[in-house]
Design an enzyme around this catalytic site. Structure first.
Site, short mmCIF file in Angstrom:
data_model
loop_
_atom_site.label_atom_id
_atom_site.label_comp_id
_atom_site.label_asym_id
_atom_site.label_seq_id
_atom_site.Cartn_x
_atom_site.Cartn_y
_atom_site.Cartn_z
N CYS A 2 0.84 -1.18 0.00
CA CYS A 2 0.00 0.00 0.00
C CYS A 2 0.88 1.24 0.00
CB CYS A 2 -0.95 0.11 1.19
SG CYS A 2 -2.03 -1.30 1.40
N ARG A 27 3.44 -0.60 -4.95
CA ARG A 27 3.22 -1.01 -3.57
C ARG A 27 1.83 -1.58 -3.34
NH1 ARG A 27 7.17 1.46 -0.15
NH2 ARG A 27 5.92 0.67 1.53
N TRP A 72 -3.27 -2.52 -1.41
CA TRP A 72 -3.10 -3.98 -1.55
C TRP A 72 -4.00 -4.58 -0.47
CZ3 TRP A 72 -1.35 -8.05 1.52
CH2 TRP A 72 -1.03 -9.23 0.85
N ASN A 98 -1.75 2.22 5.96
CA ASN A 98 -1.01 1.02 5.61
C ASN A 98 -0.83 0.21 6.88
OD1 ASN A 98 -0.67 2.09 3.12
ND2 ASN A 98 1.52 2.56 3.36
N GLY A 99 -0.85 -1.12 6.75
CA GLY A 99 -0.67 -1.96 7.93
C GLY A 99 -1.96 -2.68 8.25
N GLU A 481 15.66 -19.37 -6.81
CA GLU A 481 15.37 -18.02 -7.29
C GLU A 481 14.74 -18.08 -8.70
OE1 GLU A 481 14.85 -15.22 -6.34
OE2 GLU A 481 15.22 -13.87 -8.00
N LYS A 485 11.02 -16.58 -9.61
CA LYS A 485 10.73 -15.57 -10.64
C LYS A 485 9.65 -16.09 -11.56
CE LYS A 485 12.12 -12.73 -9.27
NZ LYS A 485 13.05 -12.63 -8.19
N GLU A 488 6.10 -16.20 -9.81
CA GLU A 488 5.57 -14.87 -9.47
C GLU A 488 4.89 -14.18 -10.64
OE1 GLU A 488 8.01 -12.11 -6.59
OE2 GLU A 488 9.35 -13.05 -8.03
N HIS A 504 14.52 -39.08 -4.49
CA HIS A 504 13.87 -39.46 -3.23
C HIS A 504 12.38 -39.14 -3.26
CE1 HIS A 504 17.68 -40.53 -1.44
NE2 HIS A 504 18.19 -39.37 -1.82
N LYS A 602 4.99 -4.90 -4.08
CA LYS A 602 6.37 -4.71 -3.62
C LYS A 602 6.34 -4.37 -2.13
CE LYS A 602 10.59 -4.15 -5.43
NZ LYS A 602 11.21 -5.38 -5.95
C1 F6R Z 1 10.65 -11.77 -5.31
C2 F6R Z 1 10.38 -10.70 -4.41
C3 F6R Z 1 10.08 -11.00 -2.98
C4 F6R Z 1 11.04 -10.19 -2.12
C5 F6R Z 1 10.73 -10.38 -0.64
C6 F6R Z 1 11.70 -9.62 0.23
O1 F6R Z 1 10.90 -11.36 -6.59
O2 F6R Z 1 10.42 -9.56 -4.79
O3 F6R Z 1 10.19 -12.36 -2.68
O4 F6R Z 1 12.34 -10.60 -2.42
O5 F6R Z 1 9.43 -9.95 -0.38
O6 F6R Z 1 11.67 -8.25 -0.04
P1 F6R Z 1 12.81 -7.29 0.47
O7 F6R Z 1 14.07 -7.68 -0.26
O8 F6R Z 1 12.34 -5.93 0.13
O9 F6R Z 1 12.96 -7.52 1.94
#
Ligand code: F6R
Length: 607
Positions: A2, A27, A72, A98-99, A481, A485, A488, A504, A602
């Site tokens: 948010c 956000r 969000w 937010n929160g 990773e 990606k 997501e 296994h 984000k």
């Molecule tokens: C993946 C992604 C999330 C962040 C995670 C941690 O692409 O963006 O998994 O890596 O939420 O976020 P930060 O690095 O901001 O603590």
């Protein structure tokens, strides 16, 4: 999660607020709204993107004070009515938040018992009613009174029709910054919304409130005593934030292509070629203290956690200090034993991730030393740590983290090098790694230059409903990773597994419909890894192998992606980058909005 913006000054607030929201859309992007204080408080809000809010905006919505929010969803689905700002029944008070309020249910019931009709499903709405019902004389005192009965986390901003010259904000667990302009003041949850107007900012602390008026700001605590939080100029390049609001190319693509430059920035001024070591002044640890470290424990979430796993491997290899990474989101709940001889490392792009922040606070409460590998300067995690390494990746606004992850890897390599060189890592090995790190930016360029072929592989993988990503030791966090990606942004099921664990259990799932992306660097484990590839091929599983030139894959039918060779300890970085591009193109093929994947946002600032 948010975004909040606020404005008081000489200009019309509405366009400034919507422009700020567009810059914060990463956000949260399921709904957006603004409240402007003119002769009364006027609210416009809509489910959907900020663009839809702009489309719905009446021609004239006059007022020089206002707040805005991009959401969000936590409480209640994304809808017009659940969008922020929320108001009391008379529309006198408007609040953005937010929160999460932990006692929202009880507060809602209490208000309903008192005859209040709640319009939305949100927790936030109760704040508007509580502020409106307060009989205190000032807006500050009304907000404080409301906060006294609230439990939970918040970054919030409040406007009131009777106090049109001000916005009152409060912070407890969700970031808020005040931006200082010329006879105008701003507030935002993220620097991205401010930099076009000002780079002079004040970070609020948890438990702090602030009043902004056109002429300045004051900060205070819940007992209304003043605090001495002051504004300072932050060293950022405002142009680095421009793309988010205006560009047409997906932000994720731009950020992937920025990796040669961002890695170079992380390295800048930190390599010592003569002694084969790194200089990390921000850690605030002298060689004796570095030598005294008995273990390293890395904490992060999501991709930062996977970068932490890569980092733990690097630290064990280079420094021969036991190291491991753990999801901060688990660590913080398990009443962990804190060891005074362990160096704890918190890794985070945003510096706001609440699970990582709370893990840091818990460690420090128990007397542990925590350093941060953080991208956002002055963020909550950076400030909560004893010292740290800023990543200098530049602003990252695509939800899927790319350039931050690779700079995290580089940050860990620098830390491992320094920890190694105060121990038994030889000057020769140190110099070998310093040279290897120096080669990375150019080699990243080489990987990025192969985008067309990676796009084809992404298109092919997009056809599969489900796939595996496998790797061993250095390759396993790369696989994690890569899978992260892909899922997501493409919404395909991608499961990461240790190469050695396939037989296994999961081998049962291998079939011509289930491809496997395998990480097979040219190292001491190559033969073992190729053995596992044969087991997959024998069951008809299609293979995509990320490897080095010259690795003989024998008669395996596989798509191969060759990345440049560097020092084997540094392999994970170059192996990771093609997987970003593959995921990106898989998502594009499927027609998804790569910068705004469904259900995500984000910066995860809620628990
Ligand atoms: C993946 C992604 C999330 C962040 C995670 C941690 O692409 O963006 O998994 O890596 O939420 O976020 P930060 O690095 O901001 O603590």
């Amino acid at each position: 999660m948010c975004g909040i913006v606020g404005y008081v000054g000489g200009q019309q607030a509405a366009p400034l607020l919507t422009e700020g929201l567009a810059r914060l859309e990463h956000r949260g992007y399921d709904s957006a709204g603004i409240a402007v204080v003119g002769s009364a408080v006027r609210v416009v809000k809509r489910a959907g993107r900020v663009q839809e809010l702009v489309g719905a905006m009446p021609k004239r919505i006059a007022g020089r004070t206002g707040i805005g929010h991009t959401r969000w969803a936590t409480h209640g689905p994304a809808s017009d009515v659940n969008a922020h700002p929320h108001t009391d029944a008379t529309g006198t008070v408007a609040v953005v938040h937010n929160g999460i309020l932990d006692n929202a249910g009880a507060l809602r019931r209490r208000l309903e018992d008192a005859g209040v009709e709640l319009a939305s499903d949100t927790d936030t709405e109760v704040i508007a009613h509580l502020v409106a019902r307060s009989e205190a004389d000032t807006l500050e005192a009304k907000v404080v009174e409301a906060l006294a009965v609230i439990e939970g986390t918040y970054g919030l901003a409040v406007v009131h029709a009777d106090f049109p010259d001000r916005v009152v904000v409060a912070r407890n667990g969700s970031p808020l910054l005040v931006g200082v302009g010329e006879k105008e003041m701003f507030v935002a949850s993220d620097l991205a919304a401010l930099v076009r107007h000002t780079t002079t900012v004040a970070h609020l602390d948890d438990g702090e409130l602030a009043t902004i008026t056109a002429s300045g700001f004051t900060t205070f605590r819940a007992d209304l005593t003043r605090t001495d939080t002051s504004a300072h100029r932050v060293d950022v390049d405002p142009s680095a934030y421009e793309h988010g609001a205006t560009g047409t190319e997906p932000r994720m693509h731009t950020e992937m292509l920025e990796q040669p430059a961002s890695v170079e920035r992380t390295l800048r001024g930190r390599l010592d070629e003569r002694f084969g070591t790194a200089h990390l002044g921000g850690l605030g640890m002298d060689p004796r203290e570095l030598r005294a470290v008995q273990r390293v424990k890395i904490l992060g979430c999501g991709s930062a956690y996977y970068a932490g796993q890569m980092g733990a491997q690097l630290i064990e290899e280079l420094a021969r200090v036991p190291a491991d990474a753990e999801a901060a989101s688990e660590f913080r709940y398990r009443d962990a034993v804190i060891d005074p001889d362990t160096l704890y490392v918190a890794v985070s792009q945003s510096g706001e991730t609440v699970d990582t922040l709370l893990a840091v606070e818990e460690i420090r409460r128990k007397g542990g030393r925590v350093v941060g590998l953080v991208n956002v300067v002055g963020s909550a995690i950076a400030r909560a740590c004893d010292g740290g390494i800023y990543l200098h990746a530049g602003p990252e606004t695509a939800v899927a983290s790319t350039k931050a992850v690779t700079t995290m890897f580089v940050g860990f390599a620098l830390l491992a090098l320094q920890l190694g060189r105060v121990r038994d890592l030889s000057v020769a090995d140190g110099k070998r790694l310093v040279a290897g790190l120096g080669r990375l930016p150019e080699q990243i360029e080489d990987v990025l230059a192969g985008e067309d072929r990676l796009a084809d592989i992404g298109k092919t993988l997009a056809r599969a409903e489900s796939m595996f990503f496998v790797g061993r030791v250095r390759g396993y966090p790369v696989a994690r990773e890569g899978a992260q990606k892909l899922k997501e942004i493409s919404y395909r099921h991608a499961e990461a597994y240790q190469m050695s664990e396939l037989k296994h259990g999961p081998l049962a799932l291998i079939s011509p419909d289930v491809p496997t992306v395998a990480i097979v660097p040219d190292d001491e484990l190559t033969d073992r890894n190729i053995g596992a590839l044969h087991e997959i091929a024998a069951r008809g599983g299609p293979l995509v192998v990320v490897t080095h030139p010259g690795v003989d894959l024998g008669d395996l039918v596989a798509e191969r992606i060759d990345v440049p060779r560097n020092e084997k300890e540094l392999d994970p970085l170059l192996l990771t980058i093609p997987l970003q591009l593959v995921a990106y193109h898989a998502a594009l093929t499927l027609g998804h909005d790569v910068d705004r994947p469904r259900n995500l946002a984000k910066s995860v600032t809620v628990e």
